[in-house]
Motif scaffolding. Structure first.
Motif, PDB file in Angstrom:
ATOM      1  N   MET A   1       6.689   1.333  -9.200  1.00  0.00           N
ATOM      2  CA  MET A   1       5.951   1.843  -8.444  1.00  0.00           C
ATOM      3  C   MET A   1       5.504   2.907  -8.775  1.00  0.00           C
ATOM      4  SD  MET A   1       5.835   2.430  -4.279  1.00  0.00           S
ATOM      5  CE  MET A   1       5.882   1.163  -4.118  1.00  0.00           C
ATOM      6  N   ASN A   2       3.617   2.659  -8.694  1.00  0.00           N
ATOM      7  CA  ASN A   2       3.035   4.239  -9.798  1.00  0.00           C
ATOM      8  C   ASN A   2       2.131   4.653  -8.888  1.00  0.00           C
ATOM      9  OD1 ASN A   2       1.101   0.837 -10.014  1.00  0.00           O
ATOM     10  ND2 ASN A   2      -0.288   2.772 -10.419  1.00  0.00           N
ATOM     11  N   VAL A   3       2.314   5.726  -8.534  1.00  0.00           N
ATOM     12  CA  VAL A   3       1.901   6.991  -7.920  1.00  0.00           C
ATOM     13  C   VAL A   3       0.477   7.531  -8.205  1.00  0.00           C
ATOM     14  CG1 VAL A   3       2.565   9.141  -6.050  1.00  0.00           C
ATOM     15  CG2 VAL A   3       3.428   6.517  -6.546  1.00  0.00           C
ATOM     16  N   SER A   4      -0.664   7.532  -7.615  1.00  0.00           N
ATOM     17  CA  SER A   4      -1.303   8.901  -8.025  1.00  0.00           C
ATOM     18  C   SER A   4      -1.194  10.135  -7.005  1.00  0.00           C
ATOM     19  CB  SER A   4      -2.487   8.578  -8.069  1.00  0.00           C
ATOM     20  OG  SER A   4      -2.553   7.610  -9.077  1.00  0.00           O
ATOM     21  N   LEU A   5      -1.842  11.236  -7.580  1.00  0.00           N
ATOM     22  CA  LEU A   5      -1.210  12.762  -6.653  1.00  0.00           C
ATOM     23  C   LEU A   5      -3.597  12.992  -7.035  1.00  0.00           C
ATOM     24  CD1 LEU A   5       0.910  15.188  -6.454  1.00  0.00           C
ATOM     25  CD2 LEU A   5      -1.723  15.616  -6.628  1.00  0.00           C
ATOM     26  N   VAL A   6      -4.091  13.118  -5.606  1.00  0.00           N
ATOM     27  CA  VAL A   6      -5.440  13.857  -5.351  1.00  0.00           C
ATOM     28  C   VAL A   6      -5.278  14.820  -5.001  1.00  0.00           C
ATOM     29  CG1 VAL A   6      -7.011  13.080  -4.726  1.00  0.00           C
ATOM     30  CG2 VAL A   6      -6.255  11.336  -5.097  1.00  0.00           C
ATOM     31  N   LEU A   7      -5.181  16.214  -5.479  1.00  0.00           N
ATOM     32  CA  LEU A   7      -5.224  17.314  -5.077  1.00  0.00           C
ATOM     33  C   LEU A   7      -6.773  17.980  -4.900  1.00  0.00           C
ATOM     34  CD1 LEU A   7      -4.403  20.658  -4.666  1.00  0.00           C
ATOM     35  CD2 LEU A   7      -5.383  20.666  -7.539  1.00  0.00           C
ATOM     36  N   PHE A   8      -6.694  17.836  -3.339  1.00  0.00           N
ATOM     37  CA  PHE A   8      -8.122  18.393  -2.739  1.00  0.00           C
ATOM     38  C   PHE A   8      -7.937  19.529  -2.874  1.00  0.00           C
ATOM     39  CE2 PHE A   8      -7.057  14.392  -0.845  1.00  0.00           C
ATOM     40  CZ  PHE A   8      -8.517  13.890  -0.087  1.00  0.00           C
ATOM     41  N   THR A   9      -9.441  20.245  -2.728  1.00  0.00           N
ATOM     42  CA  THR A   9     -10.054  21.936  -2.933  1.00  0.00           C
ATOM     43  C   THR A   9     -10.938  21.931  -2.027  1.00  0.00           C
ATOM     44  OG1 THR A   9     -11.230  21.705  -5.194  1.00  0.00           O
ATOM     45  CG2 THR A   9      -8.824  21.720  -5.600  1.00  0.00           C
ATOM     46  N   ALA A  10     -11.867  22.028  -2.754  1.00  0.00           N
ATOM     47  CA  ALA A  10     -13.407  22.405  -2.183  1.00  0.00           C
ATOM     48  C   ALA A  10     -14.467  21.404  -1.698  1.00  0.00           C
ATOM     49  CB  ALA A  10     -14.316  23.093  -2.375  1.00  0.00           C
ATOM     50  N   PRO A  32      -2.374  12.401  -0.950  1.00  0.00           N
ATOM     51  CA  PRO A  32      -3.304  13.346  -0.819  1.00  0.00           C
ATOM     52  C   PRO A  32      -2.551  14.329  -0.329  1.00  0.00           C
ATOM     53  CG  PRO A  32      -3.605  11.546   0.443  1.00  0.00           C
ATOM     54  CD  PRO A  32      -1.784  11.644   0.842  1.00  0.00           C
ATOM     55  N   LEU A  33      -3.209  15.689  -0.932  1.00  0.00           N
ATOM     56  CA  LEU A  33      -2.511  17.067  -1.334  1.00  0.00           C
ATOM     57  C   LEU A  33      -3.614  17.790  -1.357  1.00  0.00           C
ATOM     58  CD1 LEU A  33       0.199  18.864  -1.886  1.00  0.00           C
ATOM     59  CD2 LEU A  33      -0.177  18.483  -4.365  1.00  0.00           C
ATOM     60  N   PHE A  34      -3.203  19.069  -0.706  1.00  0.00           N
ATOM     61  CA  PHE A  34      -3.783  20.544  -0.515  1.00  0.00           C
ATOM     62  C   PHE A  34      -2.632  21.365  -0.557  1.00  0.00           C
ATOM     63  CE2 PHE A  34      -5.310  23.775   1.286  1.00  0.00           C
ATOM     64  CZ  PHE A  34      -6.865  24.217   0.982  1.00  0.00           C
ATOM     65  N   VAL A  35      -3.030  22.231  -1.046  1.00  0.00           N
ATOM     66  CA  VAL A  35      -2.345  23.526  -1.436  1.00  0.00           C
ATOM     67  C   VAL A  35      -2.234  25.027  -0.994  1.00  0.00           C
ATOM     68  CG1 VAL A  35      -1.100  25.145  -3.407  1.00  0.00           C
ATOM     69  CG2 VAL A  35      -1.087  22.628  -3.147  1.00  0.00           C
ATOM     70  N   GLY A  70      -2.526   6.597   5.900  1.00  0.00           N
ATOM     71  CA  GLY A  70      -2.266   8.105   5.089  1.00  0.00           C
ATOM     72  C   GLY A  70      -1.269   8.599   5.856  1.00  0.00           C
ATOM     73  N   ARG A  71      -1.488   9.987   5.390  1.00  0.00           N
ATOM     74  CA  ARG A  71      -1.579  11.798   5.945  1.00  0.00           C
ATOM     75  C   ARG A  71      -2.242  12.558   4.569  1.00  0.00           C
ATOM     76  NH1 ARG A  71       3.784  13.185   4.563  1.00  0.00           N
ATOM     77  NH2 ARG A  71       5.043  11.468   3.424  1.00  0.00           N
ATOM     78  N   LEU A  72      -2.234  13.663   4.978  1.00  0.00           N
ATOM     79  CA  LEU A  72      -2.258  14.804   4.780  1.00  0.00           C
ATOM     80  C   LEU A  72      -0.921  15.266   4.112  1.00  0.00           C
ATOM     81  CD1 LEU A  72      -4.187  16.435   2.896  1.00  0.00           C
ATOM     82  CD2 LEU A  72      -4.595  17.705   4.890  1.00  0.00           C
ATOM     83  N   VAL A  73      -0.595  15.883   2.088  1.00  0.00           N
ATOM     84  CA  VAL A  73       0.429  16.574   2.867  1.00  0.00           C
ATOM     85  C   VAL A  73      -0.134  17.492   2.134  1.00  0.00           C
ATOM     86  CG1 VAL A  73       2.704  16.865   0.993  1.00  0.00           C
ATOM     87  CG2 VAL A  73       1.906  14.655   1.542  1.00  0.00           C
ATOM     88  N   VAL A  74       0.764  18.966   2.782  1.00  0.00           N
ATOM     89  CA  VAL A  74      -0.005  20.412   2.711  1.00  0.00           C
ATOM     90  C   VAL A  74       1.610  20.893   2.507  1.00  0.00           C
ATOM     91  CG1 VAL A  74      -0.932  22.862   3.849  1.00  0.00           C
ATOM     92  CG2 VAL A  74      -1.126  20.124   4.579  1.00  0.00           C
ATOM     93  N   ARG A  75       1.032  21.740   1.440  1.00  0.00           N
ATOM     94  CA  ARG A  75       2.069  23.244   0.629  1.00  0.00           C
ATOM     95  C   ARG A  75       1.427  24.172   0.861  1.00  0.00           C
ATOM     96  NH1 ARG A  75       6.766  20.273  -2.107  1.00  0.00           N
ATOM     97  NH2 ARG A  75       6.831  18.049  -0.831  1.00  0.00           N
ATOM     98  N   SER A  76       1.937  25.213   0.529  1.00  0.00           N
ATOM     99  CA  SER A  76       1.871  26.825   0.263  1.00  0.00           C
ATOM    100  C   SER A  76       2.805  27.064  -0.987  1.00  0.00           C
ATOM    101  CB  SER A  76       1.802  27.789   1.169  1.00  0.00           C
ATOM    102  OG  SER A  76       1.249  27.384   2.916  1.00  0.00           O
ATOM    103  N   GLY A  77       1.738  28.152  -1.831  1.00  0.00           N
ATOM    104  CA  GLY A  77       2.491  29.397  -2.723  1.00  0.00           C
ATOM    105  C   GLY A  77       1.601  28.578  -3.791  1.00  0.00           C
ATOM    106  N   GLU A  78       1.823  29.069  -5.052  1.00  0.00           N
ATOM    107  CA  GLU A  78       1.575  28.902  -6.586  1.00  0.00           C
ATOM    108  C   GLU A  78       0.985  27.572  -6.905  1.00  0.00           C
ATOM    109  OE1 GLU A  78       0.488  31.683  -7.423  1.00  0.00           O
ATOM    110  OE2 GLU A  78       1.903  33.430  -6.084  1.00  0.00           O
ATOM    111  N   LEU A  79      -0.099  27.504  -6.613  1.00  0.00           N
ATOM    112  CA  LEU A  79      -0.204  26.091  -7.107  1.00  0.00           C
ATOM    113  C   LEU A  79      -0.621  25.163  -7.673  1.00  0.00           C
ATOM    114  CD1 LEU A  79      -4.323  24.722  -6.422  1.00  0.00           C
ATOM    115  CD2 LEU A  79      -3.653  24.361  -8.264  1.00  0.00           C
ATOM    116  N   VAL A  80      -0.600  25.658  -9.415  1.00  0.00           N
ATOM    117  CA  VAL A  80       0.524  24.997 -10.092  1.00  0.00           C
ATOM    118  C   VAL A  80       1.663  24.211  -9.418  1.00  0.00           C
ATOM    119  CG1 VAL A  80       1.346  24.710 -12.784  1.00  0.00           C
ATOM    120  CG2 VAL A  80      -1.370  26.025 -12.062  1.00  0.00           C
ATOM    121  N   GLU A  81       2.893  25.548  -9.170  1.00  0.00           N
ATOM    122  CA  GLU A  81       3.845  25.211  -9.228  1.00  0.00           C
ATOM    123  C   GLU A  81       3.902  24.309  -8.388  1.00  0.00           C
ATOM    124  OE1 GLU A  81       7.992  27.333  -6.897  1.00  0.00           O
ATOM    125  OE2 GLU A  81       6.332  28.836  -8.122  1.00  0.00           O
TER     126      GLU A  81
END
Length: 457
Positions: A1-10, A32-35, A70-81
């Motif tokens: 199952m192929n998965v893509s990640l979309v990094l939302f910023t501005a 859908p990811l926001f860091v 769907g849903r939004l995934v939110v994480r905190s920290g250093e963005l690249v990591e």
């Protein structure tokens, strides 16, 4: 199952979102990811007003995704990591991201590309997501960017824009990718009392309403401070809850002089982005130095504090500064005037003013804020770098009956024009009755100091 990640910023929206559309076209599931990037906090850009508006935007984006499964995934920290971690958890093989122009954003993009490639994950960066015309798309033969707006606007107006994309019907998100709790405005302190609501739904409602009832008067009324017929869409453009491409298309469909004037303002926004993309150092250094010997925070402390507090003794300047404090937003004419007053009448370093604006403006944007300040200070792209805006002349022209001043300066509410714009001319008991300061400097003294500094006769 192929998965893509979309990094939302501005780009916190579902309508006209090329990275999301590309991800959905290329994968069966999307994250859908926001860091919440710690680097933004360290740089001092996480001002309370923008954090509150951001919280609204993230909650609205999550609600829109949930309506589509769907849903939004939110994480905190250093963005690249964090992006690499989520990509590994979801077993994603590609990441989609909107291009940005600041030096920080470009360093972040390169670091992210290297980190993802080392894990066998591809990074796709999409242009014309946060702009109508991408930086670098237009350039004169002799340079890598346009330094003057008028020729840029001529080319920009003839550029072919991509067609806006609709919002997706479904956004399937894989199970097992955890998210932090969404931030909430109610948990924040230090907000401007009149701060507007954020989110794509609010932005689209406001834009539709303005197209129906506001754009027709924009050409004649956009500088009328009391009339306030501007769109107030700048916060939504800053956070990307509205697409510049869609705004240009839909406004042009309405047509008329008001629509043309509004589209011109969107072109100014793209103009500043192409300048900053080519000269990232202009975020903090003079684009075109005049070798100014600016007064500093130490040498002009009292005047700077009076400017910040809206107590300079010049009513239109003070009204605009109090609007900024109360709303986290300021009318564009007010921005030009207050910036000119600080940088030229008080001859204070433009970076001090730009920092204060970024501390409060919900639409605080490095490209627009810093380069507009430089334009006014005469160190940027303005072809008349020594122009000085006279606050009394501006008041009589753009607030002739004093309605804007009385709205924001209740201590002057009983004064009629023209006295409301020049209260220092009152005498005796009339002047004594006002709890309002004398001007921090006379306009003639300020102009003479500026001309001496710029070595003008």
């Amino acid at each position: 199952m192929n998965v893509s990640l979309v990094l939302f910023t501005a780009d916190l929206r579902l309508h006209d979102h090329p990275p999301l559309r590309a991800a959905l076209d290329g994968a069966r599931q999307v994250v859908p990811l926001f860091v919440r990037d710690r680097a933004v906090d360290r740089a001092g850009f996480a001002a309370p007003n923008r954090r509150a508006f951001l919280a609204d935007c993230l909650r609205d984006l999550d609600a829109g995704l949930r309506e589509r499964g769907g849903r939004l995934v939110v994480r905190s920290g250093e963005l690249v990591e964090q992006v690499c971690r989520v990509a590994a958890e979801a077993e994603a093989d590609e990441v989609h991201l909107a291009a940005d122009v600041s030096a920080h954003a470009r360093r972040r993009e390169e670091s992210l590309r290297r980190a993802l490639e080392s894990e066998g994950v591809r990074l796709h960066v999409h242009d014309e997501v946060t702009t109508a015309v991408g930086p670098g798309t237009l350039a004169p033969a002799s340079s890598d960017h346009f330094a003057v707006f008028t020729p840029y606007f001529g080319h920009w107006s003839r550029a072919r824009l991509r067609e806006p994309l609709g919002a997706p019907r479904t956004v399937p998100v894989p199970e097992g990718v955890g998210s932090e709790e969404l931030p909430a405005r109610k948990d924040l302190a230090g907000l401007s009392p009149g701060l507007a609501a954020g989110g794509e739904e609010e932005g689209r409602r406001r834009f539709a309403s303005w197209l129906r009832s506001g754009v027709g008067t924009y050409e004649d009324g956009h500088d009328d401070l009391a009339g306030d017929v501007t769109s107030r869409l700048s916060p939504h453009l800053h956070f990307g809850t509205l697409s510049a491409v869609e705004l240009v298309h839909r406004t042009r469909q309405v047509g008329g002089l008001g629509a043309e004037a509004f589209v011109r303002q969107l072109a100014w926004r793209d103009f500043h982005r192409q300048v900053l993309a080519a000269r990232p150092g202009a975020a903090s250094a003079d684009y075109r130095t005049k070798h100014d010997r600016w007064r500093s925070e130490r040498t002009a402390h009292a005047e700077i504090e009076a400017w910040r507090a809206g107590r300079t003794g010049y009513p239109l300047v003070d009204a605009a500064m109090r609007q900024l404090s109360h709303e986290g937003w300021m009318h564009n004419r007010g921005r030009l005037l207050t910036a000119s007053f600080l940088a030229k009448t008080l001859y204070v370093d433009w970076r001090i003013g730009a920092r204060h604006f970024l501390d409060l403006l919900v639409d605080g944007d490095v490209a627009n804020n810093q380069l507009n300040w430089q334009w006014v200070a005469g160190t940027g792209t303005d072809s008349r770098p020594n122009r000085v805006l006279n606050p009394v002349t501006q008041a009589k022209r753009f607030d002739p009956d004093g309605a804007y001043v009385r709205r924001w300066l209740p201590e002057l509410a009983d004064l009629a024009a023209p006295a409301v714009h020049e209260p220092w001319k009152l005498t005796g008991l009339d002047r004594a009755a006002l709890d309002y300061p004398e001007p921090v400097v006379t306009l003639s003294e300020g102009l003479a100091r500026f001309r001496r500094a710029r070595e003008r006769p």
